[in-house]
Design a protein around this motif. Sequence first.
Motif, mmCIF file in Angstrom:
data_model
loop_
_atom_site.group_PDB
_atom_site.id
_atom_site.type_symbol
_atom_site.label_atom_id
_atom_site.label_comp_id
_atom_site.label_asym_id
_atom_site.label_seq_id
_atom_site.Cartn_x
_atom_site.Cartn_y
_atom_site.Cartn_z
ATOM 1 N N THR A 60 0.830 -1.202 0.000
ATOM 2 C CA THR A 60 0.000 0.000 0.000
ATOM 3 C C THR A 60 0.869 1.258 0.000
ATOM 4 O O THR A 60 0.593 2.208 -0.732
ATOM 5 C CB THR A 60 -0.933 0.006 1.222
ATOM 6 N N VAL A 61 1.917 1.265 0.799
ATOM 7 C CA VAL A 61 2.836 2.409 0.832
ATOM 8 C C VAL A 61 3.506 2.577 -0.529
ATOM 9 O O VAL A 61 3.608 3.693 -1.050
ATOM 10 C CB VAL A 61 3.880 2.238 1.958
ATOM 11 N N ASP A 62 3.967 1.475 -1.133
ATOM 12 C CA ASP A 62 4.600 1.543 -2.449
ATOM 13 C C ASP A 62 3.629 2.054 -3.510
ATOM 14 O O ASP A 62 4.019 2.841 -4.384
ATOM 15 C CB ASP A 62 5.141 0.175 -2.862
ATOM 16 N N LEU A 63 2.380 1.622 -3.431
ATOM 17 C CA LEU A 63 1.365 2.085 -4.385
ATOM 18 C C LEU A 63 1.122 3.587 -4.219
ATOM 19 O O LEU A 63 1.018 4.317 -5.209
ATOM 20 C CB LEU A 63 0.056 1.312 -4.192
ATOM 21 N N GLY A 64 1.054 4.056 -2.981
ATOM 22 C CA GLY A 64 0.884 5.485 -2.733
ATOM 23 C C GLY A 64 2.052 6.296 -3.270
ATOM 24 O O GLY A 64 1.869 7.366 -3.864
ATOM 25 N N LEU A 65 3.275 5.793 -3.074
ATOM 26 C CA LEU A 65 4.469 6.469 -3.582
ATOM 27 C C LEU A 65 4.444 6.521 -5.105
ATOM 28 O O LEU A 65 4.715 7.561 -5.706
ATOM 29 C CB LEU A 65 5.734 5.761 -3.099
ATOM 30 N N ARG A 66 4.085 5.416 -5.726
ATOM 31 C CA ARG A 66 4.021 5.372 -7.202
ATOM 32 C C ARG A 66 2.962 6.332 -7.724
ATOM 33 O O ARG A 66 3.201 7.052 -8.703
ATOM 34 C CB ARG A 66 3.725 3.951 -7.654
ATOM 35 N N ALA A 67 1.797 6.369 -7.067
ATOM 36 C CA ALA A 67 0.732 7.289 -7.490
ATOM 37 C C ALA A 67 1.196 8.733 -7.365
ATOM 38 O O ALA A 67 0.941 9.559 -8.254
ATOM 39 C CB ALA A 67 -0.524 7.048 -6.650
ATOM 40 N N TYR A 68 1.891 9.062 -6.274
ATOM 41 C CA TYR A 68 2.412 10.411 -6.098
ATOM 42 C C TYR A 68 3.405 10.766 -7.204
ATOM 43 O O TYR A 68 3.349 11.852 -7.784
ATOM 44 C CB TYR A 68 3.095 10.551 -4.729
ATOM 45 N N LYS A 69 4.316 9.847 -7.502
ATOM 46 C CA LYS A 69 5.338 10.126 -8.509
ATOM 47 C C LYS A 69 4.743 10.277 -9.908
ATOM 48 O O LYS A 69 5.299 11.004 -10.737
ATOM 49 C CB LYS A 69 6.402 9.036 -8.501
ATOM 50 N N LEU A 70 3.621 9.607 -10.190
ATOM 51 C CA LEU A 70 3.005 9.714 -11.509
ATOM 52 C C LEU A 70 2.084 10.927 -11.635
ATOM 53 O O LEU A 70 1.877 11.425 -12.743
ATOM 54 C CB LEU A 70 2.212 8.437 -11.823
ATOM 55 N N THR A 71 1.527 11.404 -10.523
ATOM 56 C CA THR A 71 0.534 12.479 -10.615
ATOM 57 C C THR A 71 1.059 13.824 -10.120
ATOM 58 O O THR A 71 1.146 14.776 -10.886
ATOM 59 C CB THR A 71 -0.738 12.103 -9.831
ATOM 60 N N LEU A 72 1.401 13.928 -8.869
ATOM 61 C CA LEU A 72 1.772 15.224 -8.292
ATOM 62 C C LEU A 72 3.231 15.604 -8.519
ATOM 63 O O LEU A 72 3.542 16.785 -8.716
ATOM 64 C CB LEU A 72 1.481 15.229 -6.790
ATOM 65 N N SER A 73 4.121 14.659 -8.488
ATOM 66 C CA SER A 73 5.537 14.963 -8.610
ATOM 67 C C SER A 73 5.889 15.702 -9.904
ATOM 68 O O SER A 73 6.658 16.665 -9.867
ATOM 69 C CB SER A 73 6.366 13.688 -8.478
ATOM 70 N N PRO A 74 5.337 15.311 -11.068
ATOM 71 C CA PRO A 74 5.656 16.078 -12.285
ATOM 72 C C PRO A 74 5.161 17.530 -12.224
ATOM 73 O O PRO A 74 5.770 18.412 -12.815
ATOM 74 C CB PRO A 74 4.943 15.316 -13.402
ATOM 75 N N LEU A 75 4.078 17.772 -11.513
ATOM 76 C CA LEU A 75 3.553 19.137 -11.402
ATOM 77 C C LEU A 75 4.419 20.001 -10.483
ATOM 78 O O LEU A 75 4.608 21.191 -10.730
ATOM 79 C CB LEU A 75 2.122 19.112 -10.872
ATOM 80 N N ILE A 76 4.938 19.396 -9.415
ATOM 81 C CA ILE A 76 5.737 20.128 -8.440
ATOM 82 C C ILE A 76 7.159 20.326 -8.951
ATOM 83 O O ILE A 76 7.764 21.367 -8.737
ATOM 84 C CB ILE A 76 5.751 19.375 -7.087
ATOM 85 N N GLY A 77 7.692 19.333 -9.618
ATOM 86 C CA GLY A 77 9.063 19.404 -10.106
ATOM 87 C C GLY A 77 10.037 18.846 -9.086
ATOM 88 O O GLY A 77 9.707 18.624 -7.929
ATOM 89 N N ARG A 78 11.258 18.638 -9.523
ATOM 90 C CA ARG A 78 12.291 18.079 -8.640
ATOM 91 C C ARG A 78 12.906 19.215 -7.836
ATOM 92 O O ARG A 78 13.756 19.946 -8.324
ATOM 93 C CB ARG A 78 13.352 17.367 -9.462
ATOM 94 N N GLN A 79 12.458 19.366 -6.611
ATOM 95 C CA GLN A 79 12.935 20.452 -5.774
ATOM 96 C C GLN A 79 13.482 19.974 -4.438
ATOM 97 O O GLN A 79 13.887 20.796 -3.625
ATOM 98 C CB GLN A 79 11.805 21.447 -5.520
ATOM 99 N N CYS A 80 13.488 18.688 -4.195
ATOM 100 C CA CYS A 80 13.951 18.190 -2.901
ATOM 101 C C CYS A 80 15.454 18.389 -2.777
ATOM 102 O O CYS A 80 16.213 18.132 -3.703
ATOM 103 C CB CYS A 80 13.596 16.711 -2.732
ATOM 104 N N ARG A 81 15.879 18.840 -1.618
ATOM 105 C CA ARG A 81 17.280 19.147 -1.366
ATOM 106 C C ARG A 81 18.035 17.942 -0.794
ATOM 107 O O ARG A 81 19.226 18.033 -0.533
ATOM 108 C CB ARG A 81 17.365 20.315 -0.390
ATOM 109 N N PHE A 82 17.334 16.869 -0.547
ATOM 110 C CA PHE A 82 17.933 15.705 0.104
ATOM 111 C C PHE A 82 17.908 14.481 -0.802
ATOM 112 O O PHE A 82 17.135 14.402 -1.743
ATOM 113 C CB PHE A 82 17.157 15.352 1.380
ATOM 114 N N LEU A 83 18.752 13.531 -0.481
ATOM 115 C CA LEU A 83 18.702 12.194 -1.053
ATOM 116 C C LEU A 83 18.572 11.232 0.100
ATOM 117 O O LEU A 83 19.320 11.363 1.073
ATOM 118 C CB LEU A 83 19.988 11.878 -1.823
ATOM 119 N N PRO A 84 17.700 10.284 0.109
ATOM 120 C CA PRO A 84 16.633 10.076 -0.858
ATOM 121 C C PRO A 84 15.634 11.230 -0.827
ATOM 122 O O PRO A 84 15.577 11.983 0.137
ATOM 123 C CB PRO A 84 15.981 8.765 -0.398
#
Length: 83
Positions: free
Chosen positions: A7-31
Amino acid sequence: MSFYDRTVDLGLRAYKLTLSPLIGRQCRFLPTCSEYAAQALKDHGPAKGSWLALRRICRCNPFGGWGYDPPPPRQPRKWMCEE
Protein backbone atom coordinates in the motif's frame (compact mmCIF):
# COMPACT_ATOMS: atom_id res chain seq x y z
CA MET A 1 6.08 -8.13 1.19
CA SER A 2 3.14 -7.29 3.42
CA PHE A 3 -0.12 -5.63 2.44
CA TYR A 4 0.97 -2.49 4.32
CA ASP A 5 4.27 -2.29 2.39
CA ARG A 6 2.47 -2.74 -0.94
CA THR A 7 0.00 0.00 0.00
CA VAL A 8 2.84 2.41 0.83
CA ASP A 9 4.60 1.54 -2.45
CA LEU A 10 1.36 2.09 -4.39
CA GLY A 11 0.88 5.49 -2.73
CA LEU A 12 4.47 6.47 -3.58
CA ARG A 13 4.02 5.37 -7.20
CA ALA A 14 0.73 7.29 -7.49
CA TYR A 15 2.41 10.41 -6.10
CA LYS A 16 5.34 10.13 -8.51
CA LEU A 17 3.01 9.71 -11.51
CA THR A 18 0.53 12.48 -10.61
CA LEU A 19 1.77 15.22 -8.29
CA SER A 20 5.54 14.96 -8.61
CA PRO A 21 5.66 16.08 -12.29
CA LEU A 22 3.55 19.14 -11.40
CA ILE A 23 5.74 20.13 -8.44
CA GLY A 24 9.06 19.40 -10.11
CA ARG A 25 12.29 18.08 -8.64
CA GLN A 26 12.93 20.45 -5.77
CA CYS A 27 13.95 18.19 -2.90
CA ARG A 28 17.28 19.15 -1.37
CA PHE A 29 17.93 15.70 0.10
CA LEU A 30 18.70 12.19 -1.05
CA PRO A 31 16.63 10.08 -0.86
CA THR A 32 13.86 12.41 -1.95
CA CYS A 33 11.23 13.38 0.60
CA SER A 34 8.66 11.01 -0.91
CA GLU A 35 11.09 8.07 -0.85
CA TYR A 36 12.11 8.99 2.71
CA ALA A 37 8.45 9.04 3.77
CA ALA A 38 7.76 5.65 2.19
CA GLN A 39 10.78 4.05 3.87
CA ALA A 40 9.99 5.66 7.23
CA LEU A 41 6.40 4.38 7.05
CA LYS A 42 7.60 0.87 6.24
CA ASP A 43 10.30 0.80 8.93
CA HIS A 44 8.56 2.63 11.77
CA GLY A 45 4.83 2.15 11.13
CA PRO A 46 2.12 4.73 10.45
CA ALA A 47 2.42 6.88 13.60
CA LYS A 48 6.18 7.34 13.95
CA GLY A 49 6.74 7.08 10.19
CA SER A 50 4.31 9.94 9.57
CA TRP A 51 6.02 12.03 12.24
CA LEU A 52 9.45 11.41 10.70
CA ALA A 53 8.14 12.25 7.22
CA LEU A 54 6.53 15.48 8.43
CA ARG A 55 9.76 16.55 10.15
CA ARG A 56 11.73 15.83 6.98
CA ILE A 57 9.32 17.81 4.78
CA CYS A 58 9.62 20.77 7.16
CA ARG A 59 13.42 20.64 6.84
CA CYS A 60 13.23 20.65 3.04
CA ASN A 61 13.34 24.42 2.49
CA PRO A 62 15.89 26.96 1.24
CA PHE A 63 17.05 27.67 4.80
CA GLY A 64 17.22 24.01 5.84
CA GLY A 65 19.92 21.45 5.20
CA TRP A 66 20.75 19.37 2.17
CA GLY A 67 22.59 16.19 1.24
CA TYR A 68 22.24 12.52 2.12
CA ASP A 69 19.67 12.03 4.89
CA PRO A 70 18.21 8.50 5.13
CA PRO A 71 15.49 7.59 7.65
CA PRO A 72 16.84 6.49 11.03
CA PRO A 73 17.16 2.73 11.48
CA ARG A 74 14.52 0.98 13.52
CA GLN A 75 15.63 0.59 17.12
CA PRO A 76 15.14 -2.77 18.84
CA ARG A 77 12.50 -2.65 21.55
CA LYS A 78 13.75 -2.63 25.10
CA TRP A 79 11.64 -4.64 27.47
CA MET A 80 11.04 -3.38 30.96
CA CYS A 81 11.87 -6.71 32.57
CA GLU A 82 15.41 -6.76 31.11
CA GLU A 83 18.27 -5.27 33.08
